[in-house]
Design an enzyme around this catalytic site. Structure first.
Site, PDB file in Angstrom:
ATOM      1  N   GLY A 110     -12.384   2.680  25.918  1.00  0.00           N
ATOM      2  CA  GLY A 110     -13.516   2.861  25.033  1.00  0.00           C
ATOM      3  C   GLY A 110     -14.749   2.115  25.496  1.00  0.00           C
ATOM      4  O   GLY A 110     -15.783   2.156  24.836  1.00  0.00           O
ATOM      5  N   ASP A 111     -14.631   1.424  26.624  1.00  0.00           N
ATOM      6  CA  ASP A 111     -15.761   0.679  27.184  1.00  0.00           C
ATOM      7  C   ASP A 111     -15.643   0.766  28.704  1.00  0.00           C
ATOM      8  O   ASP A 111     -15.004   1.678  29.225  1.00  0.00           O
ATOM      9  CB  ASP A 111     -15.740  -0.774  26.682  1.00  0.00           C
ATOM     10  CG  ASP A 111     -17.139  -1.377  26.582  1.00  0.00           C
ATOM     11  OD1 ASP A 111     -17.880  -1.297  27.581  1.00  0.00           O
ATOM     12  OD2 ASP A 111     -17.484  -1.934  25.531  1.00  0.00           O
ATOM     13  N   ASP A 112     -16.243  -0.168  29.432  1.00  0.00           N
ATOM     14  CA  ASP A 112     -16.205  -0.113  30.893  1.00  0.00           C
ATOM     15  C   ASP A 112     -14.762  -0.202  31.391  1.00  0.00           C
ATOM     16  O   ASP A 112     -13.982  -1.033  30.919  1.00  0.00           O
ATOM     17  CB  ASP A 112     -17.014  -1.263  31.481  1.00  0.00           C
ATOM     18  CG  ASP A 112     -18.464  -1.245  31.015  1.00  0.00           C
ATOM     19  OD1 ASP A 112     -19.047  -0.144  30.941  1.00  0.00           O
ATOM     20  OD2 ASP A 112     -19.003  -2.335  30.716  1.00  0.00           O
ATOM     21  N   SER A 137     -13.884   7.201  30.861  1.00  0.00           N
ATOM     22  CA  SER A 137     -14.570   6.446  29.816  1.00  0.00           C
ATOM     23  C   SER A 137     -15.873   7.165  29.458  1.00  0.00           C
ATOM     24  O   SER A 137     -16.919   6.899  30.042  1.00  0.00           O
ATOM     25  CB  SER A 137     -14.864   5.011  30.267  1.00  0.00           C
ATOM     26  OG  SER A 137     -15.475   4.276  29.222  1.00  0.00           O
TER      27      SER A 137
END
Length: 483
Positions: free
Chosen positions: A266-268, A299
């Site tokens: 959900g992020d890097d 992502s």
């Protein structure tokens, strides 16, 4: 180590990739390849074979210390008792704790030196939902506060001031059961920073490998103030809308190797860091001598590899190669801001394939997000010698969004041998460039005027090897009472 499918190779054949007709097929292929390649050969119930920085003379099983793998009984005390007992064997060849098949509910526990935590392929560690099993720990000196809130909680697996520590397995699973944490975070119900799954501080000779991490409350793997780190054959999975579930975050670390990982986040997927504003400036420990290779990332709202935004100790000599990114917002992104200070320099990227991406190249000089009002507005970051080459990107919305800082341009940007295929309805401004300087060569579509085309050149990539690249793992085997 002997593998179940030795004929499979870790490098990805771009010609094969081009034959894949949908993102879902490619996702399935990447996951299948990853599991096939990185599953160590084990003989159930009597023998375990794996690779590690060091093998151990002694071993024990969690059930020897009262562990109960029913998914309901807390094992926090069992882990603490086992590791405390085994720590006494550090000077006598070290020790290994085996987590056998079962579901092992636990809160946070601490590792020790000259120690291996081995999670069996049929074992699942479950993060406790009882917040009292997650103690609050000291603030990181290069951050000045927790990332979400002033305080911070210990990670599920935690270690500090260690030498020679291994967290590995036969692709055993660590499930952070993060959904309740995500809900509380979104609702503003937390006054401390959510726990990570694995965090190692102030340590050297660190290995994290051959595990599947799912549903972390926040970041998955965070190595900080460490040296001589190997992270490999990791599968990291989180819902793509889960908050701040970064895959792997090397932070103020030296001599690190990250390879053969598959991350849905959900992020890097990977975020390279080194401290936050004035706290990072004062601590002054850069991330350097980092190699990232053979990564597959998904992502949709974040970067394949991010450099920053917390980069106030500096980031330098980062080598990124053989990368696949599918349905991911951006490639290798630089994030910084006025007040960060320090530098991002000598960054090298080559052989990257992307499919369905918003920005192939993205640099941001106005990322914002400060720990408090004590940052120095005159602390400007130095961004220079950023090199990309040999990139194929398909179904792209923007080729680039490169935004330096007024009176502090990002310089020495080199982009060569890049082919970008745009979406059916691309944006009008394909290359958006401000306050940047550099060159391009053999780039399609042509870049902005601030990155003029030069005679055929090849952007540099170092020919020497980092010390961590020559670290070889040992083949370890152990007779075990695994049940």
């Amino acid at each position: 180590m002997e593998y179940l499918c030795p004929n499979l190779k870790s490098s990805r054949n771009s010609q094969v990739i081009e034959l894949i007709s949908t993102t879902f097929l490619l996702l399935g292929l990447a996951l299948c390849l990853h599991v096939a390649e990185c599953t160590p050969k084990t003989t159930p119930l009597d023998k375990i074979e794996f690779s590690a920085l060091n093998c151990r003379k002694h071993s024990a099983v969690l059930t020897d210390f009262g562990g109960v793998g029913d998914g309901k009984t807390s094992n926090t005390k069992a882990f603490a008792s086992a590791i405390n007992k085994l720590s006494g064997l550090a000077s006598d060849g070290g020790a290994m704790l085996i987590v056998p098949p079962g579901k092992w509910l636990t809160g946070s526990f601490n590792l020790t030196s000259h120690f291996t935590l081995y999670i069996h392929k049929d074992a699942v560690l479950l993060g406790s939902q009882d917040e009292s099993e997650w103690p609050e720990v000291a603030i990181l000196p290069s951050y000045g506060r927790g990332r979400d809130a002033p305080g911070r909680l210990s990670s599920l697996i935690f270690g500090t001031n260690l030498t020679d520590v291994v967290v590995t397995g036969g692709n055993g699973t660590i499930d952070g059961q993060g959904a309740p944490w995500w809900k509380k975070f979104r609702n503003g119900e937390l006054n401390v920073t959510r726990p990570y799954l694995i965090q190692i501080l102030f340590s050297n000779q660190v290995q994290i490998s051959n595990l599947t991490l799912v549903n972390s409350p926040s970041w998955n793997v965070h190595t900080i103030y460490c040296s001589d780190v190997v992270i490999q054959w990791m599968t990291v999975l989180a819902p793509v809308d889960s908050p701040n579930t970064d895959g792997i975050n090397p932070d103020s670390c030296r001599n690190t190797r990250i390879e053969d990982c598959f991350i849905v986040s959900g992020d890097d997927c990977i975020a390279v860091k080194s401290g936050w504003d004035q706290y990072g400036n004062k601590f002054g420990m850069p991330t350097q001598q980092l190699v990232i290779r053979r990564l597959t990332c998904i992502s949709p709202d974040s970067a394949t590899v991010a450099l920053g935004s917390e980069m106030s100790g500096g980031i330098q000599d980062v080598r990124i190669e053989d990368i696949t990114a599918i349905n991911t917002q951006s490639g290798v992104r630089i994030k910084t801001a006025v007040g960060r200070g320090a530098f991002v320099r000598d960054i090298y990227v080559r052989r990257m394939f992307t499919k369905t991406m918003e920005y192939v190249f993205w640099m941001t000089g106005s990322y914002g997000s400060h720990p408090d009002n004590g940052f120095d507005p005159k602390a400007l970051p130095e961004i220079k010698r950023i090199n990309y080459r040999d990139i194929v990107a398909e179904n792209v919305t923007f080729a680039a969004r490169l935004e330096g800082i007024s009176n502090d341009p990002f310089t020495g940007i080199c982009i060569s041998n890049v082919t970008i295929t745009l979406t059916k309805k691309p944006k009008k401004l394909i290359w958006n460039c401000t306050n940047v300087e550099g060159v391009t060569s053999n780039v399609t579509p042509p870049a902005c005027d601030l990155l003029p085309e030069k005679k055929p050149i090849e952007c540099p990539f170092p020919e020497d090897r980092l010390p961590i690249e020559d670290v070889k793992l040992k083949s370890c085997s152990i007779a075990s009472a695994v049940a």
